[in-house]
Enzyme design. Sequence first.
Site, PDB file in Angstrom:
ATOM      1  N   ASP A   8      36.355  47.994  46.963  1.00 54.96           N
ATOM      2  CA  ASP A   8      37.455  47.386  47.254  1.00 54.96           C
ATOM      3  C   ASP A   8      38.877  48.154  47.106  1.00 54.96           C
ATOM      4  O   ASP A   8      39.029  48.722  46.344  1.00 54.96           O
ATOM      5  CB  ASP A   8      37.430  46.086  46.408  1.00 54.96           C
ATOM      6  CG  ASP A   8      36.463  45.031  46.827  1.00 54.96           C
ATOM      7  OD1 ASP A   8      35.524  45.376  47.774  1.00 54.96           O
ATOM      8  OD2 ASP A   8      36.009  44.210  45.784  1.00 54.96           O
TER       9      ASP A   8
ATOM     10  N   TYR B  83      34.890  46.052  53.892  1.00 59.33           N
ATOM     11  CA  TYR B  83      33.438  45.384  53.592  1.00 59.33           C
ATOM     12  C   TYR B  83      33.547  44.140  54.457  1.00 59.33           C
ATOM     13  O   TYR B  83      32.578  43.838  55.199  1.00 59.33           O
ATOM     14  CB  TYR B  83      33.607  44.753  52.122  1.00 59.33           C
ATOM     15  CG  TYR B  83      32.336  43.891  51.762  1.00 59.33           C
ATOM     16  CD1 TYR B  83      31.169  44.835  51.388  1.00 59.33           C
ATOM     17  CD2 TYR B  83      32.451  42.519  51.637  1.00 59.33           C
ATOM     18  CE1 TYR B  83      30.100  44.122  51.070  1.00 59.33           C
ATOM     19  CE2 TYR B  83      31.158  42.041  51.090  1.00 59.33           C
ATOM     20  CZ  TYR B  83      30.225  42.714  50.759  1.00 59.33           C
ATOM     21  OH  TYR B  83      29.012  42.045  50.356  1.00 59.33           O
TER      22      TYR B  83
ATOM     23  N   ALA C  75      20.736  46.373  51.675  1.00 60.65           N
ATOM     24  CA  ALA C  75      21.518  47.469  50.796  1.00 60.65           C
ATOM     25  C   ALA C  75      22.938  47.391  51.286  1.00 60.65           C
ATOM     26  O   ALA C  75      23.424  47.192  52.465  1.00 60.65           O
ATOM     27  CB  ALA C  75      20.903  48.717  51.394  1.00 60.65           C
ATOM     28  N   GLY C  76      23.609  47.458  50.453  1.00 61.22           N
ATOM     29  CA  GLY C  76      25.081  47.087  50.675  1.00 61.22           C
ATOM     30  C   GLY C  76      25.983  47.782  49.600  1.00 61.22           C
ATOM     31  O   GLY C  76      25.526  47.684  48.371  1.00 61.22           O
ATOM     32  N   ILE C  77      27.375  48.152  49.687  1.00 53.62           N
ATOM     33  CA  ILE C  77      28.221  48.618  48.642  1.00 53.62           C
ATOM     34  C   ILE C  77      29.537  47.871  49.169  1.00 53.62           C
ATOM     35  O   ILE C  77      29.970  47.507  50.176  1.00 53.62           O
ATOM     36  CB  ILE C  77      28.341  50.087  48.657  1.00 53.62           C
ATOM     37  CG1 ILE C  77      28.912  50.606  49.840  1.00 53.62           C
ATOM     38  CG2 ILE C  77      26.981  50.747  48.141  1.00 53.62           C
ATOM     39  CD1 ILE C  77      29.147  52.212  50.023  1.00 53.62           C
TER      40      ILE C  77
ATOM     41  N   GLY D 225      41.800  42.538  49.869  1.00 59.81           N
ATOM     42  CA  GLY D 225      41.219  43.676  49.235  1.00 59.81           C
ATOM     43  C   GLY D 225      39.923  44.199  49.709  1.00 59.81           C
ATOM     44  O   GLY D 225      39.212  45.275  49.318  1.00 59.81           O
TER      45      GLY D 225
ATOM     46  N   TYR E 157      29.363  34.260  46.604  1.00 62.66           N
ATOM     47  CA  TYR E 157      29.639  35.215  45.379  1.00 62.66           C
ATOM     48  C   TYR E 157      28.379  34.945  44.503  1.00 62.66           C
ATOM     49  O   TYR E 157      28.092  33.598  43.940  1.00 62.66           O
ATOM     50  CB  TYR E 157      30.825  34.621  44.571  1.00 62.66           C
ATOM     51  CG  TYR E 157      32.072  35.455  45.031  1.00 62.66           C
ATOM     52  CD1 TYR E 157      32.576  36.729  44.646  1.00 62.66           C
ATOM     53  CD2 TYR E 157      32.477  34.981  46.690  1.00 62.66           C
ATOM     54  CE1 TYR E 157      33.623  37.441  45.452  1.00 62.66           C
ATOM     55  CE2 TYR E 157      33.668  35.668  47.185  1.00 62.66           C
ATOM     56  CZ  TYR E 157      33.920  36.898  46.401  1.00 62.66           C
ATOM     57  OH  TYR E 157      35.227  37.617  47.010  1.00 62.66           O
TER      58      TYR E 157
ATOM     59  N   GLY F 158      19.616  43.037  42.251  1.00 60.35           N
ATOM     60  CA  GLY F 158      20.223  41.754  42.785  1.00 60.35           C
ATOM     61  C   GLY F 158      19.411  41.048  43.853  1.00 60.35           C
ATOM     62  O   GLY F 158      18.215  40.705  43.701  1.00 60.35           O
TER      63      GLY F 158
HETATM   64  N1  CAA Z   1      45.629  36.643  47.544  1.00 57.76           N
HETATM   65  C1  CAA Z   1      46.713  37.054  47.639  1.00 57.76           C
HETATM   66  N2  CAA Z   1      47.480  38.069  46.922  1.00 57.76           N
HETATM   67  C2  CAA Z   1      46.776  38.552  46.007  1.00 57.76           C
HETATM   68  C3  CAA Z   1      45.383  38.283  45.979  1.00 57.76           C
HETATM   69  C4  CAA Z   1      44.907  37.314  46.696  1.00 57.76           C
HETATM   70  N3  CAA Z   1      43.402  37.218  46.628  1.00 57.76           N
HETATM   71  N4  CAA Z   1      44.987  39.129  44.887  1.00 57.76           N
HETATM   72  C5  CAA Z   1      45.777  39.664  44.399  1.00 57.76           C
HETATM   73  N5  CAA Z   1      47.143  39.519  45.285  1.00 57.76           N
HETATM   74  C6  CAA Z   1      48.213  40.069  44.945  1.00 57.76           C
HETATM   75  C7  CAA Z   1      48.728  40.304  43.422  1.00 57.76           C
HETATM   76  O1  CAA Z   1      49.143  39.310  42.909  1.00 57.76           O
HETATM   77  C8  CAA Z   1      49.775  41.456  43.412  1.00 57.76           C
HETATM   78  O2  CAA Z   1      50.781  40.966  44.044  1.00 57.76           O
HETATM   79  P1  CAA Z   1      52.306  41.703  43.531  1.00 57.76           P
HETATM   80  O3  CAA Z   1      52.452  42.850  44.029  1.00 57.76           O
HETATM   81  O4  CAA Z   1      53.467  40.682  44.094  1.00 57.76           O
HETATM   82  O5  CAA Z   1      52.549  41.595  41.985  1.00 57.76           O
HETATM   83  C9  CAA Z   1      49.274  42.199  44.576  1.00 57.76           C
HETATM   84  O6  CAA Z   1      48.290  41.366  45.538  1.00 57.76           O
HETATM   85  C10 CAA Z   1      48.476  43.397  44.062  1.00 57.76           C
HETATM   86  O7  CAA Z   1      48.130  44.422  45.253  1.00 57.76           O
HETATM   87  P2  CAA Z   1      47.561  45.684  45.011  1.00 57.76           P
HETATM   88  O8  CAA Z   1      47.499  46.231  46.196  1.00 57.76           O
HETATM   89  O9  CAA Z   1      48.427  46.440  44.032  1.00 57.76           O
HETATM   90  O10 CAA Z   1      46.108  45.429  44.507  1.00 57.76           O
HETATM   91  P3  CAA Z   1      45.435  45.910  43.238  1.00 57.76           P
HETATM   92  O11 CAA Z   1      45.354  47.548  43.145  1.00 57.76           O
HETATM   93  O12 CAA Z   1      45.656  45.420  41.946  1.00 57.76           O
HETATM   94  O13 CAA Z   1      43.839  45.302  43.726  1.00 57.76           O
HETATM   95  C11 CAA Z   1      42.147  44.088  44.791  1.00 57.76           C
HETATM   96  C12 CAA Z   1      43.788  44.562  44.443  1.00 57.76           C
HETATM   97  C13 CAA Z   1      41.285  45.512  44.327  1.00 57.76           C
HETATM   98  C14 CAA Z   1      41.634  43.508  45.846  1.00 57.76           C
HETATM   99  C15 CAA Z   1      41.438  43.247  43.381  1.00 57.76           C
HETATM  100  O14 CAA Z   1      42.400  42.489  43.283  1.00 57.76           O
HETATM  101  C16 CAA Z   1      40.014  42.769  43.483  1.00 57.76           C
HETATM  102  O15 CAA Z   1      39.246  43.637  43.250  1.00 57.76           O
HETATM  103  N6  CAA Z   1      39.951  41.645  43.931  1.00 57.76           N
HETATM  104  C17 CAA Z   1      38.585  41.255  44.142  1.00 57.76           C
HETATM  105  C18 CAA Z   1      38.207  41.544  45.685  1.00 57.76           C
HETATM  106  C19 CAA Z   1      36.731  40.885  45.988  1.00 57.76           C
HETATM  107  O16 CAA Z   1      36.667  39.571  45.779  1.00 57.76           O
HETATM  108  N7  CAA Z   1      35.786  41.670  45.807  1.00 57.76           N
HETATM  109  C20 CAA Z   1      34.280  40.974  46.219  1.00 57.76           C
HETATM  110  C21 CAA Z   1      33.324  41.865  45.969  1.00 57.76           C
HETATM  111  S1  CAA Z   1      31.559  41.356  45.648  1.00 57.76           S
HETATM  112  C22 CAA Z   1      31.239  40.968  47.244  1.00 57.76           C
HETATM  113  O17 CAA Z   1      32.035  41.484  48.040  1.00 57.76           O
HETATM  114  C23 CAA Z   1      29.766  40.391  47.287  1.00 57.76           C
HETATM  115  C24 CAA Z   1      30.127  39.411  48.474  1.00 57.76           C
HETATM  116  O18 CAA Z   1      29.633  39.634  49.326  1.00 57.76           O
HETATM  117  C25 CAA Z   1      30.639  37.978  48.286  1.00 57.76           C
END
Ligand code: CAA
Length: 240
Positions: free
Chosen positions: A88, A147, A83-85, A143, A179, A13
Site C-alpha cells: 500500500d 491492489y 495468493a496475493g500481496i 492507498g 476485510y 489466512g
Molecule cells: N480517505 C481520504 N484521505 C485519507 C484517507 C482516506 N481513506 N486515508 C488517509 N487520508 C489522508 C490523510 O488524512 C492525510 O491527509 P493530509 O495530508 O491532509 O494530512 C493524507 O491522506 C496522507 O497521505 P499520505 O500519502 O501521506 O499517506 P500515508 O503515507 O500516511 O499512508 C496509506 C497512506 C498507506 C494509504 C495508509 O493510510 C494505509 O495503509 N491505509 C490503509 C489502506 C488499506 O485499507 N489497505 C488494505 C489492506 S488489506 C487488503 O487489501 C485486503 C482486502 O482485500 C480488503
Amino acid sequence: MSRIALVTGGVSGIGAATSTLLQKSGFTVAANYFGNDEEAKAFSKETGIPVYSWNVADFAASQAGVAQVVADFGPVDVLINNAGITRDGTLHKMTEEQWRSVIDVDLSGCFNMCRAVIEGMRERRFGRIVNISSVNGLSGQFGQTNYAAAKAGVIGFSKALALEGAARNITVNAIAPGYTDTEMVAAVPEQAMQGILSGVPIGRLGHPEEIARGVLYLVADEAGFITGTTLSINGGKYMA
Ligand code: CAA
C-alpha cells in the site's frame, strides 16, 4: 474418486481456511505457498495437506509446480487462485516495484496458474476455478491503486475465461472478500482500520472460514450453472 483441488497461498489466512474446508468436504487438496517454509511445514503437519513452494508470479515455476502436483495426485480439477500481496501507498509515493510486485502476484499469478491447468481441464471437460479478488477491486481504496487495479483485473479476467470455459464445463468465478481477519489486514495501520471498520454494517472483520464457505459453494460439481460471477462476502461494506 475425489476431485483434486489446488489452492495457491493455501497455508495461511483465507487460503488455509479454504484448503482445510475443501479437505473436510472430500477433496484431495494440495496447497501452494511461497516464502514461509516453517509456517507451511507446520500447516502440513497439522492438517496432512501436502504443501508445494513456488512463486505464482513466475510463469515457468507455476508450470513446474502444477506438473509436480499432477504427477503426485493426478490432474487438477479445482483451482483456487488465492495468493496475493499488498504494497500500500498513495500513488504520489508509490514506487515502480510496489506497483509491479502487486500486479505480478495478484493478477499475473492468476494468468500463470490458469494457463498451467486450463489445457487439462479442457481435455477432461471439467474444471472449477475461483479467483480471489477483493472488495477493494470493486470499490477502490485510498492507498491501493496497485491492489485495486489488480483485483479489478481479476474480475475481468474471470469473466473472459468464464466465456471461454463454458462450453467445456469449466466454470470461472471470482470472490470479493471484505476485510477479513488475516495477517494482511492485521498489517493495516490502526487509525486506518478504525475508519474501515466503521464502514462495515455487520461491524466486524470477516472470518477466513466465511470466505472459504463461498469457495466451497462455487467449486461443487453441482455448481455448473454458476459462472462469470463475482460473489461479495464483505459484511455489507460495499453492495455492488
Ligand atoms: N480517505 C481520504 N484521505 C485519507 C484517507 C482516506 N481513506 N486515508 C488517509 N487520508 C489522508 C490523510 O488524512 C492525510 O491527509 P493530509 O495530508 O491532509 O494530512 C493524507 O491522506 C496522507 O497521505 P499520505 O500519502 O501521506 O499517506 P500515508 O503515507 O500516511 O499512508 C496509506 C497512506 C498507506 C494509504 C495508509 O493510510 C494505509 O495503509 N491505509 C490503509 C489502506 C488499506 O485499507 N489497505 C488494505 C489492506 S488489506 C487488503 O487489501 C485486503 C482486502 O482485500 C480488503
